[in-house]
Write a protein that holds these residues in place. Structure first.
Motif, PDB file in Angstrom:
ATOM      1  N   THR A 194       2.306  13.744   3.112  1.00  0.00           N
ATOM      2  CA  THR A 194       3.228  12.654   3.396  1.00  0.00           C
ATOM      3  C   THR A 194       2.858  11.453   2.540  1.00  0.00           C
ATOM      4  O   THR A 194       1.680  11.184   2.295  1.00  0.00           O
ATOM      5  N   ILE A 195       3.872  10.751   2.078  1.00  0.00           N
ATOM      6  CA  ILE A 195       3.687   9.576   1.226  1.00  0.00           C
ATOM      7  C   ILE A 195       4.522   8.450   1.825  1.00  0.00           C
ATOM      8  O   ILE A 195       5.739   8.599   1.982  1.00  0.00           O
ATOM      9  N   ASP A 196       3.887   7.344   2.183  1.00  0.00           N
ATOM     10  CA  ASP A 196       4.594   6.246   2.827  1.00  0.00           C
ATOM     11  C   ASP A 196       4.286   4.926   2.148  1.00  0.00           C
ATOM     12  O   ASP A 196       3.165   4.692   1.691  1.00  0.00           O
ATOM     13  N   GLY A 207       9.317   6.904   3.495  1.00  0.00           N
ATOM     14  CA  GLY A 207       8.415   7.750   2.720  1.00  0.00           C
ATOM     15  C   GLY A 207       8.970   9.138   2.508  1.00  0.00           C
ATOM     16  O   GLY A 207      10.166   9.388   2.676  1.00  0.00           O
ATOM     17  N   TRP A 208       8.078  10.046   2.151  1.00  0.00           N
ATOM     18  CA  TRP A 208       8.463  11.433   1.859  1.00  0.00           C
ATOM     19  C   TRP A 208       7.545  12.408   2.572  1.00  0.00           C
ATOM     20  O   TRP A 208       6.402  12.094   2.895  1.00  0.00           O
ATOM     21  N   ILE A 209       8.078  13.609   2.784  1.00  0.00           N
ATOM     22  CA  ILE A 209       7.292  14.721   3.295  1.00  0.00           C
ATOM     23  C   ILE A 209       7.502  15.894   2.342  1.00  0.00           C
ATOM     24  O   ILE A 209       8.647  16.259   2.060  1.00  0.00           O
ATOM     25  N   SER A 228       0.817  -1.213   0.000  1.00  0.00           N
ATOM     26  CA  SER A 228       0.000   0.000   0.000  1.00  0.00           C
ATOM     27  C   SER A 228       0.849   1.261   0.000  1.00  0.00           C
ATOM     28  O   SER A 228       1.967   1.285   0.521  1.00  0.00           O
ATOM     29  N   LEU A 229       0.269   2.320  -0.583  1.00  0.00           N
ATOM     30  CA  LEU A 229       0.841   3.654  -0.524  1.00  0.00           C
ATOM     31  C   LEU A 229      -0.126   4.500   0.286  1.00  0.00           C
ATOM     32  O   LEU A 229      -1.314   4.573  -0.038  1.00  0.00           O
TER      33      LEU A 229
END
Length: 270
Positions: free
Chosen positions: A144-146, A157-159, A134-135
């Motif tokens: 935020t993307i994890d 992930g990213w912020i 999952s994303l």
């Protein structure tokens, strides 16, 4: 039957919900929360607003059996939150942090204590809803993307700045760009400065999601489900659907992933 009170204290919004023990975090029915609400997080700084919130909640629902929360708004906000119900001093408050353990899950974060509790909560919430790769995209003040594997591993992930922060940054740091306003015609390449700003910021958000999908595939964690949450979730979903991007069939807007994750964690810690 028990009642649990849950708080998600974000940088912009404070959300709360109460749920009865007859329900489970894996439930996906539309009416999940027995009680819920949301206010501006800055309201916690006002004694009058805190009193109003406490009075409203205490009169709306029965005394809960447990209270749990996630907070990314700082220590003072935690203190203000925990001062809300002096009449319930016998109830222990439980705080979920980025390094809080959850059965079947772990993170590759170098220092889990530095992982935002809202991100970890949302990841737990997504895990309750799906055991697939999952994303998790939380589109709020920040986006935020994890990446979460079907094995329960959080790969990181990213912020990045959220949509509003992107718009405000352009207005504040350029001489001739205004604060853009979204309208129904904003699609594709902009043919006005307003459209160019709105479309460009949307493209940055959607492009980051697409890059995350590509990178996860290279890592042999092909994403099967995208969970989209946060104040800008519906806006992003609308743009994604209109442009037919990212494989819209695997994207789902799921409000309250953070609350769901805190709830799931609480059930294992009472």
């Amino acid at each position: 039957m028990s009642l649990y009170l849950i708080f998600d204290v974000g940088n912009t919004r404070l959300k709360w919900a109460a749920v009865e023990s007859t329900k489970q975090p894996s439930d996906q029915q539309k009416k999940l929360w027995d009680y819920s609400g949301s206010i501006n997080t800055q309201s916690l700084q006002s004694p009058e607003h805190r009193a109003e919130l406490a009075d409203y909640i205490s009169k709306t629902l029965p005394k809960p059996d447990a209270i749990a929360f996630s907070c990314v708004a700082g220590k003072e906000a935690i203190h203000q939150l925990q001062s809300l119900f002096p009449q319930w001093q016998d109830i222990q408050w439980k705080q979920l942090s980025g390094d809080s353990a959850f059965d079947g899950m772990r993170t590759l974060y170098q220092d889990p204590s530095k992982l935002g509790s809202d991100r970890w909560s949302a990841i737990i919430g997504a895990r309750c809803l799906s055991k697939t790769n999952s994303l998790i995209v939380n589109a709020g003040t920040a986006t935020t993307i994890d990446v979460l594997g079907s094995n329960g591993m959080h790969y990181g992930g990213w912020i990045l700045p959220g949509l509003s922060l992107m718009h405000q940054s352009l207005e504040a740091n350029t001489a001739q760009l205004p604060l853009a306003a979204r309208d129904a015609s904003t699609q594709g390449f902009g043919t006005s400065t307003n459209e160019a700003i709105i479309g460009g910021c949307d493209a940055a958000q959607i492009g980051a999601i697409q890059y995350a999908l590509d990178l996860a595939k290279q890592m042999n964690v092909p994403i099967e489900k995208i969970w989209l949450d946060g104040g800008n979730a519906k806006t992003l979903m609308n743009q994604i659907q209109q442009a037919n991007l990212l494989g819209t069939e695997k994207i789902e807007v799921s409000e309250g992933l953070v609350l769901r994750g805190v709830w799931a964690w609480l059930l294992k810690n009472i």
